[in-house]
Motif scaffolding. Structure first.
Motif, PDB file in Angstrom:
ATOM      1  N   ARG A 271      36.604   5.802 -29.058  1.00 38.55           N
ATOM      2  CA  ARG A 271      37.613   5.345 -27.895  1.00 38.55           C
ATOM      3  C   ARG A 271      36.995   5.907 -26.867  1.00 38.55           C
ATOM      4  N   ALA A 272      36.135   6.827 -26.779  1.00 39.83           N
ATOM      5  CA  ALA A 272      35.581   7.600 -25.552  1.00 39.83           C
ATOM      6  C   ALA A 272      34.482   6.515 -25.068  1.00 39.83           C
ATOM      7  N   ALA A 273      35.010   5.990 -23.734  1.00 34.79           N
ATOM      8  CA  ALA A 273      33.770   5.325 -23.008  1.00 34.79           C
ATOM      9  C   ALA A 273      32.986   6.097 -22.327  1.00 34.79           C
ATOM     10  N   ILE A 274      33.262   7.495 -21.996  1.00 33.89           N
ATOM     11  CA  ILE A 274      32.325   8.524 -21.470  1.00 33.89           C
ATOM     12  C   ILE A 274      31.598   9.181 -22.493  1.00 33.89           C
ATOM     13  N   MET A 275      30.474   9.609 -22.290  1.00 30.30           N
ATOM     14  CA  MET A 275      29.701  10.426 -23.222  1.00 30.30           C
ATOM     15  C   MET A 275      29.870  11.990 -22.838  1.00 30.30           C
ATOM     16  N   LEU A 276      30.827  12.595 -23.790  1.00 30.50           N
ATOM     17  CA  LEU A 276      30.964  14.068 -23.591  1.00 30.50           C
ATOM     18  C   LEU A 276      30.008  14.834 -24.198  1.00 30.50           C
ATOM     19  N   THR A 277      29.519  16.006 -23.584  1.00 33.20           N
ATOM     20  CA  THR A 277      28.377  16.916 -23.948  1.00 33.20           C
ATOM     21  C   THR A 277      28.702  18.287 -23.703  1.00 33.20           C
ATOM     22  N   ASN A 278      28.372  19.182 -24.562  1.00 29.70           N
ATOM     23  CA  ASN A 278      28.490  20.655 -24.709  1.00 29.70           C
ATOM     24  C   ASN A 278      27.651  21.003 -23.250  1.00 29.70           C
ATOM     25  N   THR A 279      28.437  21.904 -22.741  1.00 29.82           N
ATOM     26  CA  THR A 279      27.729  22.354 -21.250  1.00 29.82           C
ATOM     27  C   THR A 279      26.455  23.149 -21.502  1.00 29.82           C
ATOM     28  N   VAL A 280      26.165  24.061 -22.569  1.00 32.30           N
ATOM     29  CA  VAL A 280      25.197  24.772 -22.726  1.00 32.30           C
ATOM     30  C   VAL A 280      24.153  24.319 -23.537  1.00 32.30           C
ATOM     31  N   THR A 281      24.380  23.575 -24.755  1.00 37.60           N
ATOM     32  CA  THR A 281      23.489  22.799 -25.559  1.00 37.60           C
ATOM     33  C   THR A 281      23.076  21.493 -25.234  1.00 37.60           C
ATOM     34  N   GLY A 282      23.907  20.817 -24.363  1.00 40.02           N
ATOM     35  CA  GLY A 282      23.997  19.367 -24.156  1.00 40.02           C
ATOM     36  C   GLY A 282      24.021  18.372 -25.720  1.00 40.02           C
ATOM     37  N   GLN A 283      24.606  19.008 -26.406  1.00 45.54           N
ATOM     38  CA  GLN A 283      24.850  18.205 -27.776  1.00 45.54           C
ATOM     39  C   GLN A 283      26.120  17.424 -27.522  1.00 45.54           C
ATOM     40  N   PRO A 284      26.409  16.313 -28.167  1.00 45.39           N
ATOM     41  CA  PRO A 284      27.746  15.680 -28.069  1.00 45.39           C
ATOM     42  C   PRO A 284      29.097  16.488 -28.573  1.00 45.39           C
ATOM     43  N   LEU A 285      30.161  16.444 -27.850  1.00 43.79           N
ATOM     44  CA  LEU A 285      31.305  17.014 -28.301  1.00 43.79           C
ATOM     45  C   LEU A 285      31.859  16.493 -29.377  1.00 43.79           C
ATOM     46  N   GLU A 286      32.252  17.011 -30.500  1.00 46.11           N
ATOM     47  CA  GLU A 286      33.020  16.519 -31.540  1.00 46.11           C
ATOM     48  C   GLU A 286      34.435  16.604 -31.324  1.00 46.11           C
ATOM     49  N   LEU A 287      34.931  15.428 -30.840  1.00 41.78           N
ATOM     50  CA  LEU A 287      36.287  15.325 -30.506  1.00 41.78           C
ATOM     51  C   LEU A 287      37.320  15.589 -31.544  1.00 41.78           C
ATOM     52  N   SER A 288      36.792  15.194 -32.718  1.00 47.61           N
ATOM     53  CA  SER A 288      37.637  15.233 -33.944  1.00 47.61           C
ATOM     54  C   SER A 288      38.106  16.530 -34.243  1.00 47.61           C
ATOM     55  N   GLU A 289      37.252  17.734 -33.508  1.00 42.25           N
ATOM     56  CA  GLU A 289      37.763  18.967 -33.883  1.00 42.25           C
ATOM     57  C   GLU A 289      38.944  19.422 -33.086  1.00 42.25           C
ATOM     58  N   ALA A 290      39.657  18.515 -32.093  1.00 44.78           N
ATOM     59  CA  ALA A 290      40.561  18.781 -31.224  1.00 44.78           C
ATOM     60  C   ALA A 290      41.998  18.608 -32.131  1.00 44.78           C
ATOM     61  N   PRO A 291      42.938  19.203 -31.881  1.00 42.69           N
ATOM     62  CA  PRO A 291      44.164  18.964 -32.675  1.00 42.69           C
ATOM     63  C   PRO A 291      44.557  17.473 -32.664  1.00 42.69           C
ATOM     64  N   GLU A 292      45.191  17.109 -33.588  1.00 46.92           N
ATOM     65  CA  GLU A 292      45.591  15.726 -33.710  1.00 46.92           C
ATOM     66  C   GLU A 292      46.755  15.597 -32.455  1.00 46.92           C
ATOM     67  N   GLU A 293      47.656  16.499 -32.312  1.00 44.70           N
ATOM     68  CA  GLU A 293      48.427  16.339 -31.395  1.00 44.70           C
ATOM     69  C   GLU A 293      47.824  16.360 -29.932  1.00 44.70           C
ATOM     70  N   GLY A 294      48.320  15.732 -29.006  1.00 40.53           N
ATOM     71  CA  GLY A 294      47.776  15.697 -27.418  1.00 40.53           C
ATOM     72  C   GLY A 294      46.516  14.572 -27.366  1.00 40.53           C
ATOM     73  N   ARG A 295      46.257  13.776 -28.512  1.00 42.94           N
ATOM     74  CA  ARG A 295      45.209  13.091 -28.513  1.00 42.94           C
ATOM     75  C   ARG A 295      45.450  11.800 -27.987  1.00 42.94           C
ATOM     76  N   ASP A 296      46.532  11.383 -27.853  1.00 44.91           N
ATOM     77  CA  ASP A 296      47.018   9.833 -27.614  1.00 44.91           C
ATOM     78  C   ASP A 296      47.843  10.022 -26.190  1.00 44.91           C
TER      79      ASP A 296
END
Ligand code: HEM
Ligand code: CA
Length: 172
Positions: free
Chosen positions: A7-32
């Protein structure tokens, strides 16, 4: 349900490593929420300068961030977040600020996805932006309309408190 990354049109990356963020690690609540969906599409934060949600945003900041960054984000054991200097220059954008909050930085600045949901991260971000004390010209996260109305934060002047009238929902 679609994977969040899809769903993310933007590419989100970790500030230190530059690796893609794993958005599925976020709580279900507050995603929508409207704010999260808009953010994932555009990298912008609709809570910025939203007078209805700033009390809630202030409350979240006080419970999750002020212990390290100071009551008004003036800096404490973590750096000041209320000025125009950033260790990681991308934090001057809302996409960058979200990435740092979600995935953390170095040392004590751990990832926040275990403590805040994505909607709450956007709310906290709006408070960090609200307490910005430097030249409004540097408030590049605001729309030009918001920027011309923006008053740099003054902790000694009357300002929005968590106890101010709270709406039933700012994304839930
Ligand atoms: C760095 C935000 C909670 C300690 C940062 C930065 C941001 C930030 C944006 C990067 C600043 C820059 O680029 O100049 C937040 C927010 C928090 C939070 C919004 C609450 C949701 C905490 C907590 C601690 C902490 C609870 C302590 C346990 C630090 C430290 C740094 C930092 C030590 C420097 C890390 C580095 O330079 O890599 N924080 N923070 N923060 N924060 Fe936080
Ligand atoms: Ca700073």
């Amino acid at each position: 349900a679609l994977a969040l990354g899809t769903r993310a049109a933007i590419m989100l990356t970790n500030t230190v490593t530059g690796q893609p963020l794993e958005l599925s690690e976020a709580p279900e609540e507050g995603r929508d929420t409207q704010a999260v969906l808009k953010f994932l599409e555009t990298g912008t934060n609709i809570y910025n300068e939203d007078p209805v949600c700033l009390p809630k945003a202030h409350e979240l900041y006080l419970s999750m961030c002020s212990g390290c960054h100071g009551h008004y984000a003036e800096g404490k054991i973590g750096p000041g977040l209320n000025d125009s200097y950033w260790t990681y220059p991308k934090n001057e954008t809302d996409q960058g600020l979200f990435e740092t909050i979600f995935g953390g930085a170095q040392g004590q600045m751990g990832p926040m996805y275990g403590a805040l949901n994505m909607n709450e991260m956007l709310l906290v971000m709006s408070w960090v932006r609200h307490v910005y004390k430097d030249d409004p010209k540097g408030a590049t996260w605001l729309t030009s309309e918001q920027r011309s109305a923006f008053k740099s934060f003054d902790a000694n002047a009357k300002h929005i408190e968590p106890s101010d009238v709270m709406p039933p929902k700012c994304g839930g």
